[in-house]
Design a protein around this motif. Structure first.
Motif, PDB file in Angstrom:
ATOM      1  N   VAL A 195       1.216   4.868   1.622  1.00 18.73           N
ATOM      2  CA  VAL A 195       0.925   5.832   2.731  1.00 18.73           C
ATOM      3  C   VAL A 195       1.393   6.935   2.864  1.00 18.73           C
ATOM      4  O   VAL A 195       2.538   7.356   2.085  1.00 18.73           O
ATOM      5  N   ARG A 196       0.974   8.008   3.544  1.00 16.06           N
ATOM      6  CA  ARG A 196       1.062   9.357   3.448  1.00 16.06           C
ATOM      7  C   ARG A 196       2.519   9.298   4.354  1.00 16.06           C
ATOM      8  O   ARG A 196       2.439   8.481   5.366  1.00 16.06           O
ATOM      9  N   TYR A 212       0.721  14.205  -2.827  1.00 19.02           N
ATOM     10  CA  TYR A 212       0.940  13.422  -1.630  1.00 19.02           C
ATOM     11  C   TYR A 212       2.421  13.030  -1.836  1.00 19.02           C
ATOM     12  O   TYR A 212       2.963  12.569  -2.830  1.00 19.02           O
ATOM     13  N   TYR A 252      -7.902   1.050  -1.818  1.00 22.74           N
ATOM     14  CA  TYR A 252      -6.597   1.857  -1.460  1.00 22.74           C
ATOM     15  C   TYR A 252      -5.803   1.451  -2.534  1.00 22.74           C
ATOM     16  O   TYR A 252      -5.669   0.607  -3.298  1.00 22.74           O
ATOM     17  N   VAL A 298       4.673  10.049  -0.374  1.00 26.05           N
ATOM     18  CA  VAL A 298       4.084   8.796  -0.120  1.00 26.05           C
ATOM     19  C   VAL A 298       5.231   7.911   0.124  1.00 26.05           C
ATOM     20  O   VAL A 298       6.647   8.040  -0.556  1.00 26.05           O
ATOM     21  N   SER A 330      -4.233  17.458  -6.789  1.00 20.59           N
ATOM     22  CA  SER A 330      -3.479  17.243  -5.309  1.00 20.59           C
ATOM     23  C   SER A 330      -2.217  16.631  -5.445  1.00 20.59           C
ATOM     24  O   SER A 330      -1.743  15.859  -6.315  1.00 20.59           O
ATOM     25  N   THR A 374      -0.784   6.771   6.867  1.00 22.16           N
ATOM     26  CA  THR A 374      -2.179   6.312   6.656  1.00 22.16           C
ATOM     27  C   THR A 374      -2.297   6.092   5.117  1.00 22.16           C
ATOM     28  O   THR A 374      -1.807   6.780   4.550  1.00 22.16           O
ATOM     29  N   ILE A 432      -3.916   5.544   1.478  1.00 23.56           N
ATOM     30  CA  ILE A 432      -4.691   6.480   0.780  1.00 23.56           C
ATOM     31  C   ILE A 432      -5.568   5.667  -0.241  1.00 23.56           C
ATOM     32  O   ILE A 432      -5.366   4.764  -0.916  1.00 23.56           O
ATOM     33  N   ARG A 433      -6.847   6.213  -0.161  1.00 24.22           N
ATOM     34  CA  ARG A 433      -7.974   5.606  -1.155  1.00 24.22           C
ATOM     35  C   ARG A 433      -7.711   6.542  -2.332  1.00 24.22           C
ATOM     36  O   ARG A 433      -7.639   7.756  -2.494  1.00 24.22           O
ATOM     37  N   ARG A 466       0.812  -1.092   0.074  1.00 25.87           N
ATOM     38  CA  ARG A 466      -0.133   0.207   0.004  1.00 25.87           C
ATOM     39  C   ARG A 466       0.749   1.191   0.039  1.00 25.87           C
ATOM     40  O   ARG A 466       1.814   1.357   0.486  1.00 25.87           O
ATOM     41  N   ASP A 477      -9.901   9.563  -2.717  1.00 26.37           N
ATOM     42  CA  ASP A 477      -9.971  10.665  -1.790  1.00 26.37           C
ATOM     43  C   ASP A 477      -8.656  11.699  -2.484  1.00 26.37           C
ATOM     44  O   ASP A 477      -8.489  12.809  -2.211  1.00 26.37           O
ATOM     45  N   VAL A 478      -8.358  11.284  -3.659  1.00 25.51           N
ATOM     46  CA  VAL A 478      -7.134  11.959  -4.440  1.00 25.51           C
ATOM     47  C   VAL A 478      -7.737  12.675  -5.442  1.00 25.51           C
ATOM     48  O   VAL A 478      -8.278  12.175  -6.606  1.00 25.51           O
TER      49      VAL A 478
END
Length: 363
Positions: free
Chosen positions: A203-204, A222, A333, A224, A220, A209, A211-212, A201, A215-216
């Motif tokens: 994750v931030r 991130y 995710y 990662v 945007s 956490t 990331i779905r 996965r 949600d992006v």
């Protein structure tokens, strides 16, 4: 008052070519030479020599401090854990010695040479006509001039000054050799493989956490890291693995992106993941221009075009940023499809036989 050829009056206040002889200013020559205190006072000259020696010794001390901090101070434990006072104290001490060592090393030798030139070396003004050195006599004359400069510098007569200069000059560049060594691993094969793997996965960083994909949002960004990075301790190579695995995640309009056929399934509805490690010397690429879709490396201004698979459009980088193939799992995710398909990091690591060696180890 005279007149021009066309009959118009001439005031005579403006000189015109061919009508008034140009006055030649006399050559003022060189100003009288004013001897320095060290030229007339042997005690002042000796004092200036001791000052230069002291500056060279400061440079040597600075180089030694750098090596003490670089090799002698060991930083153990998670340096980001503020509760671990031993690790944070060691890191503080190491940074202090490294910075202070380089500063004193460069300051001492630089100011020492300037002070030497201004107080001890001859300062007579002279003018020499430029000429070509062709004949053996002229070459011999040039050699004689260099010998005179060597004698006038005082190196022969001041062995302590000469020896401290040699010591400072030898030690001063060595800290930079140590810093250049840290630009990359000595075993280049380690750049071939990171923690990314099928199903890992995204994750931030630093919250960890997941990331779905839903949600992006468009535009945007991130920072990662792989989820399995959290299972590695700081004494087990955490920082090394993170440095190789860091990724920038962005969502673009799929209609504006040019995707090659072999990479059509490497993104999720316009969500792309690229390595943050610049392909020039490995600096972190962290500046995203949303309007132009450009990624910028702050170290040397290498610029990568997101809409064309991060190809280089400006700067010294020689190849695009490696892309991480991604997809979504059953819970929505974002996960990796595999590791990077090419080594991350500076392009120099891909030269010569290193590529073959890394491919052989990977197989």
């Amino acid at each position: 008052m005279g007149s021009h050829s066309d009959g118009t009056p001439q005031s005579g206040t403006v000189a015109t070519t061919g009508t008034t002889a140009m006055e030649r200013f006399p050559d003022p020559g060189l100003p009288p030479h004013r001897p320095r205190l060290t030229d007339v006072d042997s005690k002042a000259a000796k004092r200036a020599e001791r000052q230069v020696v002291l500056l060279f010794l400061i440079s040597i001390l600075g180089s030694i401090l750098f090596f003490i901090g670089y090799f002698g101070v060991r930083v153990d434990g998670p340096i980001y854990d503020v509760t671990d006072t031993s690790a944070t104290t060691a890191l503080w001490l190491q940074n202090l010695l490294l910075g202070l060592g380089i500063a004193l090393g460069m300051f001492g030798i630089g100011i020492g040479i300037v002070h030497w030139a201004r107080t001890l070396m001859p300062d007579h003004e002279l003018v020499e006509e430029r000429h070509e050195v062709r004949t053996e006599e002229q070459r011999a004359e040039a050699q004689s001039i260099l010998t005179t400069i060597y004698d006038e510098s005082g190196i022969k007569r001041r062995p302590l000054l000469r020896n401290t200069l040699i010591g400072a000059a030898v030690l001063a560049p060595l800290p930079f050799v140590g810093l250049l060594k840290d630009l990359g691993p000595t075993n280049l094969a380690v750049l071939r493989q990171t923690l990314w793997d099928e199903g890992v996965r995204l994750v931030r960083d630093p919250s960890g956490t997941p990331i779905r994909a839903a949600d992006v949002t468009l535009g945007s960004t991130y920072h990662v890291v792989p989820e399995n990075l959290a299972s590695i301790g700081h004494n087990e190579g955490y920082l090394d693995e993170k440095a190789k695995s860091v990724v920038l995640l962005m969502r673009l309009d799929p209609d504006t992106v040019n995707v090659s056929p072999e990479r059509e399934d490497w993104n999720v509805d316009g969500i792309f993941a690229y390595s943050k490690v610049c392909t020039h010397v490995g600096c972190p690429v962290a500046l995203y221009e949303q309007q132009t879709h450009h990624l910028l490396c702050p170290c040397h201004q290498s610029t990568f075009d997101l809409v064309n698979e991060c190809e280089v459009i400006f700067g010294p980088a020689a190849r695009p940023l490696p892309q991480l193939p991604i997809t979504v799992d059953a819970d929505g995710y974002l996960v990796a499809r595999s590791d990077f398909q090419e080594p991350v990091g500076p392009t120099y690591s891909q030269r010569g036989t290193h590529v073959e060696e890394m491919q052989g180890e990977a197989n």
